[in-house]
Design a protein around this motif. Structure first.
Motif, PDB file in Angstrom:
ATOM      1  N   LEU A 136       0.850  -1.189   0.000  1.00 13.19           N
ATOM      2  CA  LEU A 136       0.000   0.000   0.000  1.00 13.19           C
ATOM      3  C   LEU A 136       0.884   1.238   0.000  1.00 13.19           C
ATOM      4  O   LEU A 136       1.690   1.441   0.915  1.00 13.19           O
ATOM      5  CB  LEU A 136      -0.909   0.002   1.244  1.00 13.19           C
ATOM      6  CG  LEU A 136      -2.007   1.067   1.272  1.00 13.19           C
ATOM      7  CD1 LEU A 136      -3.051   0.775   0.196  1.00 13.19           C
ATOM      8  CD2 LEU A 136      -2.673   1.113   2.640  1.00 13.19           C
ATOM      9  N   GLU A 137       0.775   2.043  -1.023  1.00 12.99           N
ATOM     10  CA  GLU A 137       1.561   3.267  -1.125  1.00 12.99           C
ATOM     11  C   GLU A 137       1.066   4.310  -0.120  1.00 12.99           C
ATOM     12  O   GLU A 137      -0.134   4.384   0.173  1.00 12.99           O
ATOM     13  CB  GLU A 137       1.477   3.834  -2.544  1.00 12.99           C
ATOM     14  CG  GLU A 137       2.002   2.894  -3.622  1.00 12.99           C
ATOM     15  CD  GLU A 137       3.494   2.652  -3.514  1.00 12.99           C
ATOM     16  OE1 GLU A 137       4.191   3.522  -2.950  1.00 12.99           O
ATOM     17  OE2 GLU A 137       3.955   1.599  -3.978  1.00 12.99           O
ATOM     18  N   GLY A 138       1.992   5.102   0.393  1.00 15.88           N
ATOM     19  CA  GLY A 138       1.631   6.103   1.396  1.00 15.88           C
ATOM     20  C   GLY A 138       0.630   7.122   0.904  1.00 15.88           C
ATOM     21  O   GLY A 138      -0.216   7.592   1.660  1.00 15.88           O
ATOM     22  N   TRP A 139       0.695   7.441  -0.395  1.00 13.74           N
ATOM     23  CA  TRP A 139      -0.198   8.477  -0.914  1.00 13.74           C
ATOM     24  C   TRP A 139      -1.658   8.057  -0.881  1.00 13.74           C
ATOM     25  O   TRP A 139      -2.556   8.905  -0.865  1.00 13.74           O
ATOM     26  CB  TRP A 139       0.195   8.841  -2.355  1.00 13.74           C
ATOM     27  CG  TRP A 139       0.007   7.731  -3.346  1.00 13.74           C
ATOM     28  CD1 TRP A 139       0.940   6.839  -3.760  1.00 13.74           C
ATOM     29  CD2 TRP A 139      -1.204   7.402  -4.043  1.00 13.74           C
ATOM     30  NE1 TRP A 139       0.405   5.961  -4.665  1.00 13.74           N
ATOM     31  CE2 TRP A 139      -0.912   6.277  -4.857  1.00 13.74           C
ATOM     32  CE3 TRP A 139      -2.500   7.928  -4.051  1.00 13.74           C
ATOM     33  CZ2 TRP A 139      -1.866   5.683  -5.674  1.00 13.74           C
ATOM     34  CZ3 TRP A 139      -3.456   7.331  -4.865  1.00 13.74           C
ATOM     35  CH2 TRP A 139      -3.133   6.225  -5.661  1.00 13.74           C
ATOM     36  N   THR A 140      -1.910   6.718  -0.888  1.00 14.11           N
ATOM     37  CA  THR A 140      -3.294   6.273  -0.940  1.00 14.11           C
ATOM     38  C   THR A 140      -4.060   6.645   0.329  1.00 14.11           C
ATOM     39  O   THR A 140      -5.223   7.043   0.265  1.00 14.11           O
ATOM     40  CB  THR A 140      -3.371   4.754  -1.157  1.00 14.11           C
ATOM     41  OG1 THR A 140      -2.673   4.083  -0.097  1.00 14.11           O
ATOM     42  CG2 THR A 140      -2.756   4.358  -2.477  1.00 14.11           C
ATOM     43  N   MET A 141      -3.406   6.527   1.485  1.00 15.65           N
ATOM     44  CA  MET A 141      -4.082   6.888   2.724  1.00 15.65           C
ATOM     45  C   MET A 141      -4.285   8.405   2.814  1.00 15.65           C
ATOM     46  O   MET A 141      -5.299   8.875   3.319  1.00 15.65           O
ATOM     47  CB  MET A 141      -3.296   6.376   3.933  1.00 15.65           C
ATOM     48  CG  MET A 141      -3.201   4.848   3.993  1.00 15.65           C
ATOM     49  SD  MET A 141      -4.807   4.025   3.804  1.00 15.65           S
ATOM     50  CE  MET A 141      -5.674   4.639   5.245  1.00 15.65           C
ATOM     51  N   VAL A 142      -3.297   9.148   2.330  1.00 14.15           N
ATOM     52  CA  VAL A 142      -3.457  10.603   2.299  1.00 14.15           C
ATOM     53  C   VAL A 142      -4.631  10.984   1.401  1.00 14.15           C
ATOM     54  O   VAL A 142      -5.461  11.830   1.750  1.00 14.15           O
ATOM     55  CB  VAL A 142      -2.155  11.272   1.816  1.00 14.15           C
ATOM     56  CG1 VAL A 142      -2.360  12.782   1.659  1.00 14.15           C
ATOM     57  CG2 VAL A 142      -1.015  10.993   2.785  1.00 14.15           C
ATOM     58  N   LEU A 146      -8.056  13.173   2.104  1.00 13.45           N
ATOM     59  CA  LEU A 146      -8.189  14.489   1.467  1.00 13.45           C
ATOM     60  C   LEU A 146      -9.267  14.555   0.398  1.00 13.45           C
ATOM     61  O   LEU A 146     -10.019  15.543   0.330  1.00 13.45           O
ATOM     62  CB  LEU A 146      -6.845  14.911   0.867  1.00 13.45           C
ATOM     63  CG  LEU A 146      -5.685  15.098   1.845  1.00 13.45           C
ATOM     64  CD1 LEU A 146      -4.464  15.618   1.113  1.00 13.45           C
ATOM     65  CD2 LEU A 146      -6.087  16.058   2.957  1.00 13.45           C
ATOM     66  N   LEU A 147      -9.366  13.546  -0.460  1.00 12.21           N
ATOM     67  CA  LEU A 147     -10.332  13.621  -1.566  1.00 12.21           C
ATOM     68  C   LEU A 147     -11.776  13.785  -1.092  1.00 12.21           C
ATOM     69  O   LEU A 147     -12.539  14.550  -1.698  1.00 12.21           O
ATOM     70  CB  LEU A 147     -10.202  12.403  -2.472  1.00 12.21           C
ATOM     71  CG  LEU A 147      -8.943  12.358  -3.339  1.00 12.21           C
ATOM     72  CD1 LEU A 147      -8.929  11.110  -4.212  1.00 12.21           C
ATOM     73  CD2 LEU A 147      -8.834  13.610  -4.205  1.00 12.21           C
ATOM     74  N   PRO A 148     -12.198  13.114  -0.012  1.00 15.87           N
ATOM     75  CA  PRO A 148     -13.577  13.329   0.449  1.00 15.87           C
ATOM     76  C   PRO A 148     -13.847  14.747   0.956  1.00 15.87           C
ATOM     77  O   PRO A 148     -15.014  15.109   1.158  1.00 15.87           O
ATOM     78  CB  PRO A 148     -13.726  12.309   1.591  1.00 15.87           C
ATOM     79  CG  PRO A 148     -12.728  11.248   1.295  1.00 15.87           C
ATOM     80  CD  PRO A 148     -11.573  11.984   0.701  1.00 15.87           C
ATOM     81  N   LEU A 149     -12.780  15.535   1.152  1.00 15.50           N
ATOM     82  CA  LEU A 149     -13.005  16.916   1.573  1.00 15.50           C
ATOM     83  C   LEU A 149     -13.685  17.733   0.478  1.00 15.50           C
ATOM     84  O   LEU A 149     -14.366  18.724   0.778  1.00 15.50           O
ATOM     85  CB  LEU A 149     -11.673  17.578   1.956  1.00 15.50           C
ATOM     86  CG  LEU A 149     -11.013  17.086   3.239  1.00 15.50           C
ATOM     87  CD1 LEU A 149      -9.659  17.760   3.422  1.00 15.50           C
ATOM     88  CD2 LEU A 149     -11.906  17.373   4.448  1.00 15.50           C
ATOM     89  N   VAL A 150     -13.510  17.326  -0.773  1.00 16.15           N
ATOM     90  CA  VAL A 150     -14.126  18.087  -1.883  1.00 16.15           C
ATOM     91  C   VAL A 150     -15.649  18.047  -1.791  1.00 16.15           C
ATOM     92  O   VAL A 150     -16.305  19.108  -1.727  1.00 16.15           O
ATOM     93  CB  VAL A 150     -13.623  17.572  -3.232  1.00 16.15           C
ATOM     94  CG1 VAL A 150     -14.336  18.296  -4.371  1.00 16.15           C
ATOM     95  CG2 VAL A 150     -12.114  17.751  -3.348  1.00 16.15           C
ATOM     96  N   PRO A 151     -16.283  16.866  -1.774  1.00 19.00           N
ATOM     97  CA  PRO A 151     -17.741  16.874  -1.608  1.00 19.00           C
ATOM     98  C   PRO A 151     -18.181  17.398  -0.244  1.00 19.00           C
ATOM     99  O   PRO A 151     -19.282  17.935  -0.122  1.00 19.00           O
ATOM    100  CB  PRO A 151     -18.134  15.396  -1.793  1.00 19.00           C
ATOM    101  CG  PRO A 151     -16.898  14.632  -1.490  1.00 19.00           C
ATOM    102  CD  PRO A 151     -15.772  15.490  -1.957  1.00 19.00           C
ATOM    103  N   ALA A 152     -17.316  17.256   0.771  1.00 16.38           N
ATOM    104  CA  ALA A 152     -17.681  17.770   2.094  1.00 16.38           C
ATOM    105  C   ALA A 152     -17.798  19.288   2.083  1.00 16.38           C
ATOM    106  O   ALA A 152     -18.731  19.865   2.660  1.00 16.38           O
ATOM    107  CB  ALA A 152     -16.644  17.328   3.131  1.00 16.38           C
TER     108      ALA A 152
END
Length: 336
Positions: A136-142, A146-152
């Motif tokens: 599992l690459e570190g960027w995936t957890m980041v 972060l990505l759900p912050l857009v619809p939030a």
């Protein structure tokens, strides 16, 4: 003879229908995001190992395993639990629009977070016979955070502002006031900064940055950078009282709020205990829906406003701010 106290009317709690609507559609949106991710994961089941990696170590290697259906079920439970927490805050304490926006954003973010965790965890395991071979690459957890912050953020912006609700009752006779001559204007301006929360935040930034360097997971450096921005926004505020009312604004411009003078029922000085009353430091929601800009223990400006709302700001010289705010609130009534 005993009598039953009258139930609150729409004039005293006009926020409740708005809070319930915001919570309802935001909860539905958050759960829909989680269910959509679960449906995608379900379509992958034939490509996944019988036991998938469900927990990952700091080196990105799996150290815990479960059945695919169980893993997806845990993700849905996470979404439901987090969404229920934010929904309860909005439903019970959503008197202020900032609280309703927090609740709506939290519900949507919770569903997005759970969905992203499921997809980013299971995606690398498609086509593997043994889940222990996955990484599992570190960027995936980041990205999952972060990505759900857009619809939030979109959800928060969709929550409408409160309609103007001028006070009809006069400011209490015993409320402190500032002596102003006819036509005279005054401004009270203070800065609220620092406090224990800033020290805790600084420690968190240093620890996460050091962890990213030690593990050579460079994508994780995004986390301390975001924390730095968050704490800069939450632990430095300008507090101003003038003829328009009370304005509280972060040094970064957001978050902030304005209480119009004609909506002020009264201002006073109170003593605040951050953890006991608000559960911590920063921009907080306390018991009963009271919004707090709480940076330290001690003296604070309390503003009671129409619609069952109140705001607490820990700031020096709160007595002078309260007195001037009561004065301009009184003037706003006489000028109608």
């Amino acid at each position: 003879m005993t009598t039953t106290p009258p139930r609150p009317t729409a004039t005293t709690t006009p926020w409740r229908p708005r809070a319930r609507r915001a919570v309802a559609w935001a909860s539905a949106a958050g759960i829909a995001l989680a269910l959509a991710a679960a449906a995608v994961a379900w379509s992958w089941f034939d490509e996944l190992p019988a036991q998938v990696a469900s927990h990952w170590g700091a080196d990105g290697r799996p150290d815990g395993f479960s059945a695919p259906a169980s893993f997806v079920g845990v993700g849905l439970a996470l979404a439901a639990g987090l969404c229920a927490l934010f929904a309860a805050i909005g439903w019970g304490w959503g008197s202020a629009v900032s609280t309703r926006r927090l609740a709506a954003a939290g519900c949507v973010w919770s569903g997005g977070l759970a969905g992203m965790v499921v997809l980013t965890s299971l995606g690398p395991q498609r086509g593997l016979a043994d889940a222990s071979q996955a990484t599992l690459e570190g960027w995936t957890m980041v990205a999952s955070v972060l990505l759900p912050l857009v619809p939030a953020v979109v959800a928060a912006l969709l929550v409408p502002k409160d309609r103007p609700l001028p006070a009809t009752a006069p400011v209490a006779d015993d409320a402190p006031r500032t002596a102003l001559r006819d036509g005279e204007r005054a401004v009270w301006l203070r800065r609220a900064t620092g406090g224990p929360g800033l020290a805790v935040g600084t420690a968190a930034i240093l620890v996460t940055a050091a962890l990213a360097v030690v593990l050579e997971t460079w994508a994780m450096l995004v986390v301390p950078a975001l924390l730095a921005g968050l704490f800069a926004a939450m632990f430095a505020f300008t507090v101003r009282v003038d003829a328009s009312g009370l304005t509280v604004r972060s040094a970064l411009g957001w978050p902030g709020t304005h209480v119009p003078a004609d909506e002020v029922l009264g201002a006073s000085v109170v003593q605040v205990r951050p953890f006991a009353e608000f559960g911590g430091w920063g921009w907080r929601v306390g018991r009963g829906g009271r919004v707090g800009v709480v940076l330290r223990t001690g003296e604070a400006l309390l503003v009671e406003r129409t619609g069952g709302r109140s705001l607490v700001v820990t700031v020096d010289d709160a007595a002078a701010g309260a007195a001037l705010l009561n004065t301009v609130a009184e003037h706003s009534r006489s000028s109608r």
